[in-house]
Scaffold this active site. Structure first.
Site, PDB file in Angstrom:
ATOM      1  N   HIS A 241      -8.039  -5.415  -0.072  1.00 56.11           N
ATOM      2  CA  HIS A 241      -6.739  -4.754   0.075  1.00 56.11           C
ATOM      3  C   HIS A 241      -5.971  -5.225   1.320  1.00 56.11           C
ATOM      4  O   HIS A 241      -4.762  -5.452   1.264  1.00 56.11           O
ATOM      5  CB  HIS A 241      -6.979  -3.242   0.127  1.00 56.11           C
ATOM      6  CG  HIS A 241      -5.732  -2.425   0.269  1.00 56.11           C
ATOM      7  ND1 HIS A 241      -4.737  -2.425  -0.682  1.00 56.11           N
ATOM      8  CD2 HIS A 241      -5.317  -1.598   1.261  1.00 56.11           C
ATOM      9  CE1 HIS A 241      -3.766  -1.611  -0.290  1.00 56.11           C
ATOM     10  NE2 HIS A 241      -4.087  -1.107   0.888  1.00 56.11           N
TER      11      HIS A 241
ATOM     12  N   ASP B 216      -8.607  -7.017  -4.293  1.00 61.28           N
ATOM     13  CA  ASP B 216      -8.349  -5.638  -3.851  1.00 61.28           C
ATOM     14  C   ASP B 216      -9.104  -4.659  -4.748  1.00 61.28           C
ATOM     15  O   ASP B 216      -8.827  -4.535  -5.933  1.00 61.28           O
ATOM     16  CB  ASP B 216      -6.839  -5.372  -3.927  1.00 61.28           C
ATOM     17  CG  ASP B 216      -6.411  -4.053  -3.280  1.00 61.28           C
ATOM     18  OD1 ASP B 216      -7.267  -3.153  -3.130  1.00 61.28           O
ATOM     19  OD2 ASP B 216      -5.222  -3.928  -2.944  1.00 61.28           O
TER      20      ASP B 216
ATOM     21  N   SER C 143       0.836  -1.195   0.000  1.00 63.12           N
ATOM     22  CA  SER C 143       0.000   0.000   0.000  1.00 63.12           C
ATOM     23  C   SER C 143       0.880   1.259   0.000  1.00 63.12           C
ATOM     24  O   SER C 143       1.729   1.396  -0.876  1.00 63.12           O
ATOM     25  CB  SER C 143      -0.937  -0.052   1.215  1.00 63.12           C
ATOM     26  OG  SER C 143      -1.994   0.839   1.079  1.00 63.12           O
TER      27      SER C 143
HETATM   28  N1  LIG Z   1      -5.092  -1.369   7.022  1.00 66.06           N
HETATM   29  C1  LIG Z   1      -3.968  -0.671   6.469  1.00 66.06           C
HETATM   30  C2  LIG Z   1      -4.401  -0.297   5.130  1.00 66.06           C
HETATM   31  C3  LIG Z   1      -3.744   0.817   4.474  1.00 66.06           C
HETATM   32  O1  LIG Z   1      -3.207   0.331   3.304  1.00 66.06           O
HETATM   33  C4  LIG Z   1      -3.546   0.482   7.348  1.00 66.06           C
HETATM   34  O2  LIG Z   1      -4.357   0.946   8.138  1.00 66.06           O
HETATM   35  O3  LIG Z   1      -2.409   0.901   7.295  1.00 66.06           O
END
Ligand SMILES: N[C@@H](CCO)C(=O)O
Ligand SMILES: CC(=O)SCCNC(=O)CCNC(=O)[C@H](O)C(C)(C)COP(=O)(O)OP(=O)(O)OC[C@H]1O[C@@H](n2cnc3c(N)ncnc32)[C@H](O)[C@@H]1OP(=O)(O)O
Length: 373
Positions: free
Chosen positions: A353, A325, A168
């Site tokens: 995701h 995702d 991410s």
């Molecule tokens: N669940 C992750 C998702 C962000 O990509 C976070 O809170 O960092």
């Protein structure tokens, strides 16, 4: 009020920020590097930058066993835990070390990102005048965050990472690393990420930013000395974001239309819970700064576009997407794989995701294979 719903007002003790770590808190396994002034991509220099980090294992004599783990939006340097006194919380990627990254072999480093709230310099940190940076904290980019990590690497004596790994927002940094510092990365592992923030990703962020910035306790970003915090706005932002982190299938099969005794649907209660939890551990100012940094992400900027930027990549790129995702859909990872002429790996998961965090076995094997020299 239901205990899972964030209070409209958060009364803070003096010097406390809702969520987030502040100087004076127990450091646990965290270490801190003073980087001095950091020149920023949009101009100017951020003075007195501190980066909080944790390490596992030892740098070998050849200094060729260093691995950098880059956390996502609300993660931190605490990848696995507990790791020592004062650090009772589990990590966000528990099990990765030592099962897939053995500290007997690798020197693993994870830093809290620039702009964050878990020990690194961010909007809740003190500016040179002794007040919180607040609205004066400059706009930063993913490239600035990587520049801060490079400065940390200098201090740790790491000229070249065997691997930079992230998902991410962490994947954005893992991708920017070998582009900014071509001779300093052997392999980049980019999970559930993208070469640029798309219109829809920016669009999902828009109501999140609006929710925080319209909270009456936001005070234009200068709430730190007011004794209140915009936890309601941050909670709304997390509810919106969390839906995008999971799949429609998972929500349907896990929660269905189940009502709860209190009148909420089970899925509403679930989102309320995640909103409360984030507001307790994260700073709204950091959430805004980091969200804007993600929106700025575009590896093709000033490099002739994505394909041109990746065509001369010296590092090996390992790209993986989560098949379910909907926030960072596989087609964006496919673009990276294609531009770098490598394969696209697919993580199979019903979760969406967040699968890059939850499918530890698949992701761990991918990382372990990427590290085979
Ligand atoms: N669940 C992750 C998702 C962000 O990509 C976070 O809170 O960092
Ligand atoms: C200790 C720390 O906080 S370290 C934090 C560092 N940063 C991060 O973790 C960021 C990355 N992590 C994340 O984004 C998420 O936490 C994830 C991806 C790990 C969550 O993944 P999952 O394990 O699938 O958790 P899930 O989304 O199912 O949520 C579980 C929680 O929802 C609660 N829950 C489930 N259903 C409901 C419901 N109907 N109503 C209310 N709460 C519910 C569970 O009780 C559980 O609560 P807990 O976390 O307080 O124990």
């Amino acid at each position: 009020m239901d205990q899972d719903r964030p209070p409209v007002e958060a009364d803070l003790s003096p010097g406390q920020v809702a969520g987030g770590w502040r100087a004076g808190d127990p450091a646990g396994a965290r270490k801190f590097a003073g980087l001095g002034g950091l020149p920023l991509e949009y101009g100017g220099t951020l003075p007195d930058v501190t980066i909080a980090y944790e390490t596992w294992g030892r740098l070998n004599a050849a200094a060729d066993n260093a691995v950098l783990i880059c956390h996502a939006l609300t993660g931190d340097a605490h990848v696995v835990g507990p790791a020592g006194p004062g650090q009772p919380t589990p990590g966000w990627w528990d099990g990765l070390i030592p099962t897939y990254l053995n500290p007997d072999d690798w020197f693993v480093v994870a830093a809290n990102v620039l702009g964050g709230c878990q020990g690194s310099t961010g909007p809740s940190s003190q500016a040179p005048d002794g007040q919180a940076w607040g609205s004066r904290f400059p706009a930063i980019t993913i490239r600035d965050q990587v520049a801060a990590e490079a400065s940390l690497a200098d201090q740790l004596g790491i000229d070249r990472w065997a691997a930079v790994i992230g998902g991410s927002m962490g994947g954005m940094r893992a991708l920017e690393w070998p582009l900014l510092y071509p001779d300093r990365v052997a392999t980049s592992v980019v999970l559930a990420s993208t070469g640029y923030a798309t219109a829809e990703q920016i669009a999902w962020c828009a109501p999140q930013l609006a929710a925080i910035e319209s909270d009456p306790h936001w005070f234009g970003g200068d709430y730190y000395a007011t004794g209140k915090a915009p936890v309601a706005g941050l909670g709304i932002a997390r509810r919106i974001a969390h839906v995008t982190y999971r799949s429609e299938y998972e929500l349907a099969t896990r929660f269905g239309r189940d009502p709860q005794g209190d009148g909420r649907f089970a899925v509403e209660s679930y989102l309320d819970h995640h909103a409360t939890k984030l507001a307790q551990r994260f700073d709204a100012g950091s959430y805004v700064v980091l969200t804007r940094a993600m929106n700025s992400h575009d590896v093709g900027r000033d490099r002739g576009g994505l394909s041109e930027a990746l065509s001369g990549l010296k590092a090996r790129l390992v790209v993986a997407a989560v098949d379910s995702d909907r926030l960072y859909p596989p087609r964006l990872s496919a673009e990276l794989a294609e531009a770098s002429t490598g394969p696209l790996h697919l993580v199979k998961s019903p979760y969406g995701h967040d699968g890059f965090l939850l499918e530890l076995d698949q992701v761990g094997h991918l990382i372990a294979e990427a590290l085979i020299r």
